[in-house]
Design a protein around this motif. Structure first.
Motif, mmCIF file in Angstrom:
data_model
loop_
_atom_site.group_PDB
_atom_site.id
_atom_site.type_symbol
_atom_site.label_atom_id
_atom_site.label_comp_id
_atom_site.label_asym_id
_atom_site.label_seq_id
_atom_site.Cartn_x
_atom_site.Cartn_y
_atom_site.Cartn_z
ATOM 1 N N PHE A 24 0.877 -1.276 0.105
ATOM 2 C CA PHE A 24 -0.078 0.072 -0.038
ATOM 3 C C PHE A 24 1.047 1.199 -0.023
ATOM 4 N N ARG A 25 0.189 2.431 -0.419
ATOM 5 C CA ARG A 25 1.080 3.570 -0.064
ATOM 6 C C ARG A 25 0.771 4.569 1.093
ATOM 7 N N LEU A 26 2.108 4.961 1.570
ATOM 8 C CA LEU A 26 1.769 5.760 2.644
ATOM 9 C C LEU A 26 1.208 7.043 2.370
ATOM 10 N N ASN A 27 0.276 7.684 3.383
ATOM 11 C CA ASN A 27 -0.301 8.929 2.813
ATOM 12 C C ASN A 27 0.647 9.929 3.521
ATOM 13 N N ASP A 28 1.091 9.590 4.882
ATOM 14 C CA ASP A 28 2.189 10.228 5.633
ATOM 15 C C ASP A 28 3.034 9.352 6.463
ATOM 16 N N ILE A 29 3.882 9.793 7.102
ATOM 17 C CA ILE A 29 4.736 9.153 8.005
ATOM 18 C C ILE A 29 4.661 9.514 9.337
ATOM 19 N N PHE A 30 3.550 10.464 9.728
ATOM 20 C CA PHE A 30 3.242 11.022 11.001
ATOM 21 C C PHE A 30 2.681 10.039 12.221
ATOM 22 N N LEU A 31 3.577 9.207 12.791
ATOM 23 C CA LEU A 31 3.232 8.114 13.741
ATOM 24 C C LEU A 31 3.686 8.287 15.250
ATOM 25 N N GLY A 32 4.132 9.536 15.348
ATOM 26 C CA GLY A 32 4.528 9.803 16.708
ATOM 27 C C GLY A 32 3.692 10.507 17.523
ATOM 28 N N THR A 33 3.584 11.085 18.587
ATOM 29 C CA THR A 33 2.728 11.861 19.479
ATOM 30 C C THR A 33 2.391 13.067 19.059
ATOM 31 N N SER A 34 1.090 13.395 19.556
ATOM 32 C CA SER A 34 0.603 14.909 19.369
ATOM 33 C C SER A 34 0.243 15.632 20.771
ATOM 34 N N TYR A 35 0.187 16.798 20.738
ATOM 35 C CA TYR A 35 -0.192 17.766 21.910
ATOM 36 C C TYR A 35 -0.900 18.470 21.430
ATOM 37 N N ILE A 36 -2.347 18.767 22.404
ATOM 38 C CA ILE A 36 -3.232 19.615 22.040
ATOM 39 C C ILE A 36 -3.320 20.966 23.198
ATOM 40 N N GLY B 269 0.879 18.896 15.018
ATOM 41 C CA GLY B 269 0.273 17.440 15.018
ATOM 42 C C GLY B 269 1.210 16.489 15.704
ATOM 43 N N ARG B 270 1.417 15.259 14.792
ATOM 44 C CA ARG B 270 2.207 14.232 15.431
ATOM 45 C C ARG B 270 3.516 13.989 14.776
ATOM 46 N N TYR B 271 4.549 13.654 15.402
ATOM 47 C CA TYR B 271 5.917 13.771 14.823
ATOM 48 C C TYR B 271 6.119 12.746 14.007
ATOM 49 N N GLU B 272 7.312 12.982 13.069
ATOM 50 C CA GLU B 272 7.338 12.001 11.832
ATOM 51 C C GLU B 272 8.412 10.706 12.553
ATOM 52 N N HIS B 273 7.906 9.581 11.966
ATOM 53 C CA HIS B 273 8.765 8.485 12.413
ATOM 54 C C HIS B 273 9.827 8.432 11.346
ATOM 55 N N GLY B 274 11.190 8.250 11.949
ATOM 56 C CA GLY B 274 12.416 8.173 11.217
ATOM 57 C C GLY B 274 13.167 9.493 11.462
ATOM 58 N N PRO B 275 14.213 9.535 10.583
ATOM 59 C CA PRO B 275 15.267 10.771 10.659
ATOM 60 C C PRO B 275 14.929 11.789 10.011
ATOM 61 N N ARG B 276 13.973 12.000 9.446
ATOM 62 C CA ARG B 276 13.794 13.190 8.554
ATOM 63 C C ARG B 276 12.757 13.974 9.055
ATOM 64 N N ALA B 277 12.959 15.482 9.301
ATOM 65 C CA ALA B 277 11.979 16.410 9.717
ATOM 66 C C ALA B 277 11.075 16.438 8.342
ATOM 67 N N LEU B 278 9.712 15.978 8.512
ATOM 68 C CA LEU B 278 8.823 16.253 7.312
ATOM 69 C C LEU B 278 7.648 17.225 7.477
ATOM 70 N N HIS C 89 22.231 20.966 17.531
ATOM 71 C CA HIS C 89 23.250 19.953 17.025
ATOM 72 C C HIS C 89 23.287 18.948 18.347
ATOM 73 N N GLY C 90 23.304 17.851 18.229
ATOM 74 C CA GLY C 90 23.498 16.897 19.256
ATOM 75 C C GLY C 90 22.558 16.367 19.883
ATOM 76 N N GLU C 91 21.153 16.970 19.616
ATOM 77 C CA GLU C 91 20.045 16.766 20.358
ATOM 78 C C GLU C 91 19.000 16.023 19.407
ATOM 79 N N PRO C 92 18.055 15.115 19.956
ATOM 80 C CA PRO C 92 17.175 14.624 19.136
ATOM 81 C C PRO C 92 16.214 15.757 18.520
ATOM 82 N N ILE C 93 15.537 15.542 17.654
ATOM 83 C CA ILE C 93 14.381 16.325 17.040
ATOM 84 C C ILE C 93 13.253 16.341 18.046
ATOM 85 N N VAL C 94 12.679 17.586 18.384
ATOM 86 C CA VAL C 94 11.823 17.830 19.520
ATOM 87 C C VAL C 94 10.679 17.115 19.313
ATOM 88 N N CYS C 95 10.237 16.959 20.383
ATOM 89 C CA CYS C 95 8.860 15.910 20.637
ATOM 90 C C CYS C 95 7.840 16.587 21.302
#
Length: 531
Positions: A326-338, A372-381, A498-504
């Motif tokens: 199947f085709r991915l619509n997106d890869i936004f599979l992380g957490t979200s905060y309202i 919304g939800r953060y991206e799964h993987g190393p790229r900020a999308l 630099h040196g930190e993970p992408i913000v969550c």
């Protein structure tokens, strides 16, 4: 059917949940504990995805007790340790199914590719269980094992780790710096010959190392060749030239394997790829440009962070034989905060307006974009990104200085789908460009219009295409920006120093605003500035 993929480890750790064949969430531990994965590797520390386990509370339909299957590329014994490390009590062994490391990679690549045609599905990395690479043919939803590189042969992943560390960088962290550095170098026959002799290709294998440890073989052979040629001197040549020749040989060796596979399966024109070495965008460009290739898809979480989701997909296929890509619509599979709480004494707040923000960007403001939800993987999308106008002079240096980076790679351009072909040379593999896994050539007339996102030497760009379906809010922003500037492109880089993970979490984004890393912070439908 509810399936949980689970992984611990020294450099990738997390959870992924699949429901009826659909990815529901995929968490990476580093996003929550704020410790980059390479540090666990160098400290020889095996981590459990404890924080990931606590964050399943954001998904109300998830219940640990209602899982049909639990899967991992680790054994049942190790998986039980990971399970207990999350604090989950007794491990339901009757629900456990082990998945092979490379089959998990390939399941992720193949089943998310959307390919209906026969596909060569390839996984390559440093090492996973008994292999450093495995090859499959994907046909009508099934994966047929057709070959591998076992651990008695040299690993292409270890080759690139050797190159990274020889240049003074850290493996599992700085490979992108090697790619960027390589683009500034030139061919030098002595360097090329050393790298070329270090690892050779025999059909679809790398050369043997007489049964010795793979990693040790690569390092030992390279340093022996290097010191035989140059003695104890590093030579007067720049790092750029070493990186260039090391990268060139790496590309040629991988392409040789791909071409040899093509000779065996000449009718197959589609490629689905996963494994850490396919984070290398220069390599991916060369693969995409092979004449016999019609289309390439690279799993967005191509490294071991994608193993839990790939394992879950593999088990779903095992239990549902009719399951197909199947085709991915997106890869936004992380957490979200309202509900966002901010310090009213420190920050101003206004409603979000794409029109107003477009003018802010045009005026040279650096914007932290948290949506919304953060991206799964190393790229900020463009859900956890720093964005800016790519045409403003000095933007590249300005953002690099603020983020304390010294990378040689330009930032990525994010472009509206309908204008992508006007600006970049995209002859094929457009779908994967939505996930920023490929370099493309920039058209000459745009070199000087978007300098912050075009490589100064080879004029390539690691593009991300945005569609109205994949990210409607960001799509709308770029359209407004285009109406203001006549440029349908924004600069995009990951939202982290630099040196930190992408913000969550929003609190990490506010730290960037408070420290003036960004001038403006957008969180969902609110815009914040520092007083």
């Amino acid at each position: 059917m509810k399936i949980l993929g689970i992984s611990g480890g020294m450099h990738s750790c997390g959870l992924a949940y699949l429901k009826d064949g659909k990815p529901i969430f995929a968490f990476e531990e580093e996003r929550f504990n704020r410790i980059r994965t390479y540090k666990d590797f160098y400290d020889m520390h095996f981590r459990y995805p404890y924080e990931s386990g606590q964050n399943v509370k954001y998904h109300k339909d998830f219940d640990w007790n209602e899982l049909d299957y639990i899967t991992s590329h680790y054994s049942a014994k190790v998986t039980e340790e990971i399970w207990r490390g999350i604090g989950l009590g007794p491990f339901p062994k009757e629900k456990f199914i082990k998945t092979n490391h490379h089959r998990a990679h390939c399941s992720l690549a193949y089943y998310c590719s959307g390919f209906e045609e026969d596909t060569l599905v390839i996984s390559m990395d440093a090492m996973g269980e008994k292999y450093s690479a495995r090859y499959f043919v994907g046909s009508n939803g099934d994966l047929e094992d057709i070959g591998n590189i076992d651990t008695n042969h040299k690993s292409l992943g270890h080759y690139y780790a050797m190159l990274t560390e020889f240049l003074g960088f850290k493996r599992l962290k700085d490979e992108g710096k090697v790619v960027g550095t390589a683009s500034h170098g030139v061919f030098f026959d002595k360097f090329y010959n050393i790298f070329n002799k270090c690892i050779e290709i025999d059909g679809t294998n790398t050369d043997e190392d007489n049964g010795k440890v793979v990693q040790g073989g690569i390092y030992k052979d390279f340093y022996s060749l290097w010191f035989d040629e140059f003695g104890s001197k590093f030579t007067h040549h720049a790092k750029e030239d070493i990186a260039y020749n090391g990268q060139l040989v790496f590309e040629e060796k991988v392409l040789e394997i791909f071409n040899n596979l093509h000779k065996k399966y000449p009718k197959i024109k589609k490629l689905a790829l996963a494994g850490g070495i396919f984070a290398n965008v220069k390599l991916n460009k060369r693969i995409n440009e092979l004449e016999w290739v019609d289309e390439v898809f690279i799993a967005p979480p191509m490294g071991d962070e994608g193993i839990p989701l790939g394992s879950a997909l593999s088990v779903h296929k095992l239990k549902n034989p009719d399951f197909k890509p199947f085709r991915l619509n997106d890869i936004f599979l992380g957490t979200s905060y309202i509900d966002i709480i901010h310090d009213k004494d420190k920050f101003n707040c206004r409603p979000y307006s794409s029109s107003q923000l477009s003018y802010d960007l045009k005026d040279g403001k650096i914007v932290g974009w948290f949506n919304g939800r953060y991206e799964h993987g190393p790229r900020a999308l463009c859900n956890r990104s720093i964005i800016a106008d790519p045409s403003v002079p000095g933007t590249y240096k300005k953002i690099n200085d603020r983020l304390q980076r010294n990378d040689r790679m330009p930032f990525a351009p994010v472009v509206i789908d309908k204008y992508a072909n006007d600006i970049f040379d995209i002859k094929k593999s457009k779908y994967k460009a939505e996930f920023m896994t490929m370099l493309y050539d920039t058209k000459k007339e745009w070199y000087d219009k978007i300098p912050a996102v075009v490589h100064p030497v080879d004029k390539t760009a690691r593009i991300q295409i945005v569609t109205a379906k994949s990210n409607p809010k960001f799509y709308n922003l770029i359209n407004h920006f285009y109406s203001v500037t006549e440029i349908p492109v924004l600069l995009n880089t990951s939202f982290n120093v630099h040196g930190e993970p992408i913000v969550c979490h929003p609190k990490e984004a506010f730290v960037h605003l408070d420290n003036e890393i960004v001038d403006i912070l957008v969180i969902n439908n609110k815009v914040y500035t520092k007083k």
